[in-house]
Design a protein around this motif. Structure first.
Motif, short mmCIF file in Angstrom:
data_model
loop_
_atom_site.label_atom_id
_atom_site.label_comp_id
_atom_site.label_asym_id
_atom_site.label_seq_id
_atom_site.Cartn_x
_atom_site.Cartn_y
_atom_site.Cartn_z
N ARG A 44 34.92 33.30 81.50
CA ARG A 44 35.37 33.06 82.88
C ARG A 44 35.24 34.34 83.72
O ARG A 44 34.76 34.31 84.86
CB ARG A 44 36.81 32.57 82.87
CG ARG A 44 37.38 32.27 84.26
CD ARG A 44 38.81 31.73 84.16
NE ARG A 44 38.84 30.44 83.47
CZ ARG A 44 39.32 30.26 82.24
NH1 ARG A 44 39.82 31.28 81.56
NH2 ARG A 44 39.29 29.06 81.68
N ILE A 45 35.65 35.45 83.17
CA ILE A 45 35.53 36.72 83.88
C ILE A 45 34.06 37.05 84.13
O ILE A 45 33.67 37.46 85.23
CB ILE A 45 36.21 37.85 83.08
CG1 ILE A 45 37.72 37.63 83.03
CG2 ILE A 45 35.90 39.22 83.70
CD1 ILE A 45 38.45 38.60 82.11
N GLY A 46 33.23 36.85 83.10
CA GLY A 46 31.81 37.11 83.26
C GLY A 46 31.18 36.29 84.36
O GLY A 46 30.36 36.79 85.15
N GLY A 81 34.10 46.14 78.33
CA GLY A 81 32.90 46.09 79.15
C GLY A 81 33.02 45.10 80.30
O GLY A 81 32.55 45.37 81.41
N LEU A 82 33.63 43.95 80.03
CA LEU A 82 33.85 42.97 81.09
C LEU A 82 34.69 43.55 82.22
O LEU A 82 34.36 43.40 83.41
CB LEU A 82 34.56 41.74 80.53
CG LEU A 82 33.73 40.68 79.82
CD1 LEU A 82 34.64 39.72 79.07
CD2 LEU A 82 32.87 39.91 80.83
N LEU A 83 35.77 44.23 81.85
CA LEU A 83 36.65 44.79 82.87
C LEU A 83 35.98 45.93 83.61
O LEU A 83 36.19 46.10 84.82
CB LEU A 83 37.95 45.25 82.20
CG LEU A 83 38.83 44.11 81.69
CD1 LEU A 83 39.88 44.61 80.72
CD2 LEU A 83 39.48 43.37 82.85
N ALA A 84 35.15 46.70 82.92
CA ALA A 84 34.40 47.74 83.61
C ALA A 84 33.48 47.12 84.65
O ALA A 84 33.42 47.58 85.80
CB ALA A 84 33.60 48.56 82.61
N GLY A 85 32.76 46.07 84.25
CA GLY A 85 31.87 45.40 85.21
C GLY A 85 32.64 44.80 86.37
O GLY A 85 32.23 44.92 87.53
N ALA A 86 33.77 44.16 86.07
CA ALA A 86 34.57 43.53 87.12
C ALA A 86 35.07 44.57 88.12
O ALA A 86 34.98 44.38 89.34
CB ALA A 86 35.74 42.78 86.51
N HIS A 87 35.59 45.68 87.63
CA HIS A 87 36.15 46.68 88.54
C HIS A 87 35.07 47.48 89.26
O HIS A 87 35.29 47.92 90.39
CB HIS A 87 37.10 47.60 87.78
CG HIS A 87 38.39 46.92 87.42
ND1 HIS A 87 39.26 46.43 88.37
CD2 HIS A 87 38.95 46.61 86.21
CE1 HIS A 87 40.30 45.87 87.78
NE2 HIS A 87 40.13 45.96 86.47
N LEU A 88 33.91 47.63 88.65
CA LEU A 88 32.79 48.22 89.40
C LEU A 88 32.43 47.32 90.58
O LEU A 88 32.24 47.79 91.71
CB LEU A 88 31.58 48.42 88.48
CG LEU A 88 31.65 49.59 87.49
CD1 LEU A 88 30.46 49.54 86.54
CD2 LEU A 88 31.67 50.93 88.23
N MET A 89 32.34 46.02 90.33
CA MET A 89 32.03 45.08 91.41
C MET A 89 33.09 45.14 92.49
O MET A 89 32.78 45.14 93.70
CB MET A 89 31.93 43.66 90.86
CG MET A 89 30.78 43.44 89.89
SD MET A 89 29.16 43.41 90.68
CE MET A 89 29.15 41.75 91.35
N ARG A 90 34.35 45.22 92.10
CA ARG A 90 35.45 45.27 93.06
C ARG A 90 35.42 46.56 93.89
O ARG A 90 35.97 46.60 94.99
CB ARG A 90 36.79 45.15 92.33
CG ARG A 90 37.04 43.75 91.78
CD ARG A 90 38.14 43.75 90.71
NE ARG A 90 39.43 44.13 91.26
CZ ARG A 90 40.33 43.27 91.76
NH1 ARG A 90 40.05 41.98 91.80
NH2 ARG A 90 41.49 43.69 92.20
N ASN A 91 34.79 47.59 93.34
CA ASN A 91 34.66 48.86 94.06
C ASN A 91 33.31 49.01 94.75
O ASN A 91 32.97 50.10 95.22
CB ASN A 91 34.87 50.03 93.10
CG ASN A 91 36.34 50.31 92.83
OD1 ASN A 91 36.99 51.04 93.58
ND2 ASN A 91 36.87 49.71 91.78
#
Length: 597
Positions: free
Chosen positions: A139-141, A67-77
């Motif tokens: 940290r990612i969050g 879920g963290l990585l999904a949120g991070a990559h959505l933000m990056r896109n």
């Protein structure tokens, strides 16, 4: 050879027979189903909040690394309109819940921890402790500002596709009502703790808990040890998989007396951990983690590399299992039956080395014999620890070999092999529910078009395109292990799946796409390719001692049954090529008023 493969194979068969139980997966029950045991969150006090009602672009189910990585990559896109729904009180998933003494990762931290370059962090040691991994999740969050978008301490109760709105309706146990165009499921495969079905659990008068709900109020100390509360306690730990192997040395150090109840010995290799070299870290250039990932996966999947950057147990183990090092000609030039025989001999040779390590570490011959595993090297998750075997040299530590498991629990202890052991505390290191449907593990079903239940639809196995998309479930994307390639590094797989999913969502948003769904023909073709790819692994596991890899003896419920068993490097190259063509082969990208037929 210094051993007879026929004799070893016969020993494998006899040891497996001792541990086969007719209940298979039914010998366990979910921790939430045992009212006598505490399943509450020991780490974060429950806080009340107002229910949320909103319409948004994406709902992400789960706040672990997926879920963290999904949120991070959505933000990056550029996709910012999303919610993460997470059962725990913070990010981290398994690393939030599992804080038992000694918890640590068995994949090198510089490839395991995702987004290191993006967050500017270098792990402190080769194999990170659980606390450092949990901190990196936080940290990612924080780095991607995901905390405001997350509903913590919240369980999803239903997910239903609303056709005329072309959105998913998500309800929670906090009375939240969300309508999202896309649902990204990232709950993870090991989220529901389990304990054995043992009569008498309710009668025990001492303290009893699961390792994922460790009671430091009782034991004292922290994940780093110093369990001062156990100095006058007799403790039993049930289970000797990866968790038990990590926890036993700390319990052995502090408990007055420790009984290690072992149903099946684990493969225990050397850990060889060390601190990260500051000079090495200072000289890392741009793209260093990508290069390390690619090199690691290439070595694991049999692709030649001039250098082994990670140089760990996995990068030596996986190539060795083919047996190429035992012969002077290319293994692919041998007949298939000879390749299989050679692989079996190489596997036995590796296990012989594990046996020799046990003899070197454990003083008592009878204890050493009982600690030796007799099964294929990859029948169960190998473990790596430098203190576990030596712990049995302490006079206060007792190995209780119990191929058939615990017979019963009494008010003052437990019964194994007809003998009663008086203890003050019982710790279940018995892992997590596997082999059941996602609905059983996650506590909710997903209802797609025409009231199709994902639980029913997946009852005989997952049905996806590339492990992401399912016909009849528009705009639903699976981020867990589901018909995609996977070898060892779970977070790398999660990162790649999250990148792919975020790109799909961003493309749909930018192009005015209403629904994303695979064609039935493309999905069926992928399901068959996945089934065929797993036949060799299924044959291997069918001869294994019971464990979650082999469905506790029912290989139809094995952990890897839905894995697309090909090179992980080649799989992600295929996904990149799929993107590069720009044709979205196998998917129907439909405008808001169009449905898939």
């Amino acid at each position: 050879m210094e051993f007879d493969p026929v004799e070893v194979g016969q020993r494998y068969v006899s040891e497996r027979a001792k541990r086969i139980r007719k209940e298979n997966l039914g010998q366990f029950q979910g921790l939430t189903d045992v009212v006598e045991l505490d399943d509450s969150d020991p780490w974060t006090p429950r806080s009340e909040r107002q229910s949320v009602t909103e319409t948004l672009e994406v709902a992400i189910l789960g706040g672990g690394f997926g879920g963290l990585l999904a949120g991070a990559h959505l933000m990056r896109n550029g996709v910012t309109d999303f919610r993460i729904i997470e059962q725990g009180g913070d990010f981290g998933g398994t690393w939030y819940w599992n804080r038992y003494p000694g918890v640590q990762c068995d994949v090198e931290s510089h490839v395991y921890l995702p987004l290191l370059e993006e967050t500017g962090y270098v792990p402190t040691k080769r194999y990170a402790d659980g606390a450092e991994i949990f901190e990196h999740a936080q940290r990612i969050g924080a780095h991607y500002e995901l905390y405001p978008a997350t509903l913590f301490q919240t369980n999803v109760t239903s997910v239903v596709w609303i056709e005329d709105q072309q959105r998913w309706e998500i309800r929670t146990d906090r009375d939240d009502l969300l309508h999202a165009r896309f649902v990204l499921r990232a709950n993870g495969p090991l989220n529901k703790p389990q304990v054995p079905r043992v009569p008498g659990i309710a009668e025990f008068t001492g303290r009893i808990f699961h390792t994922s709900r460790w009671d430091y109020d009782y034991t004292g100390g922290s994940p780093a040890g110093d369990l001062v509360g156990l100095h006058d306690k007799r403790v039993a730990i049930v289970g000797t998989g990866a968790t038990g192997v990590q926890a036993v040395p700390f319990l052995a150090e502090d408990a007055k007396e420790l009984f290690v109840v072992q149903r099946t010995p684990s493969v225990v290799g050397a850990r060889n951990n060390w601190l990260t070299d500051p000079q090495w870290a200072a000289n890392l250039g741009p793209g260093w983690q990508y290069d390390r990932h690619h090199n690691f996966l290439s070595v694991l999947n049999g692709h030649h590399q001039d250098e082994n950057l990670v140089d760990d147990i996995w990068t030596h183990l996986m190539p060795a299992l083919s047996g190429q090092h035992l012969i002077d000609v290319p293994i692919e030039t041998l007949p298939v039956e000879d390749q299989m025989a050679l692989a079996a001999i190489a596997d036995m040779q590796l296990m012989r080395e594990i046996h020799e390590r046990v003899d070197d570490e454990v003083a008592d011959p009878a204890t050493a014999a009982a600690l030796k595993p007799w099964f294929g090297f990859l029948c169960k998750r190998p473990t790596f620890n430098d203190e576990y075997l030596a712990a049995f040299n302490k006079p206060t530590v007792h190995l209780v070999a119990a191929p058939d498991g615990v017979e019963s629990i009494t008010p003052t202890g437990l019964v194994v092999n007809g003998q009663h052991y008086e203890v003050d505390c019982i710790v279940f290191a018995t892992g997590f529910e596997t082999g059941s449907t996602p609905t059983d593990r996650y506590g909710y079903d997903i209802i797609g078009r025409d009231a199709l239940s994902l639980r029913t639809h997946f009852s005989d196995g997952a049905k996806t395109l590339h492990g992401f998309f399912t016909y009849g479930f528009p705009n639903f994307i699976e981020l867990g292990l589901s018909q995609n390639a996977y070898v060892v590094n779970y977070t790398y797989m999660l990162d790649r799946k999250a990148r792919h999913a975020a790109r799909v969502v961003a493309h749909a948003q930018g192009a005015g796409i209403g629904t994303v769904e695979p064609t039935l023909a493309a999905q069926n073709e992928w399901v068959e390719l996945t089934r065929q790819s797993g036949q060799q692994r299924l044959a291997y596991l069918s001869n294994c001692t019971p464990g979650y890899y082999s469905g506790q003896g029912d290989v139809s419920r094995g952990f890897f049954n839905d894995v697309h068993n090909v090179s992980e490097v080649e799989f992600w190259d295929m996904i990149d090529t799929w993107w590069a063509t720009g044709e979205f082969e196998g998917l129907v990208l439909a405008p808001a008023t169009t449905t898939v037929v």
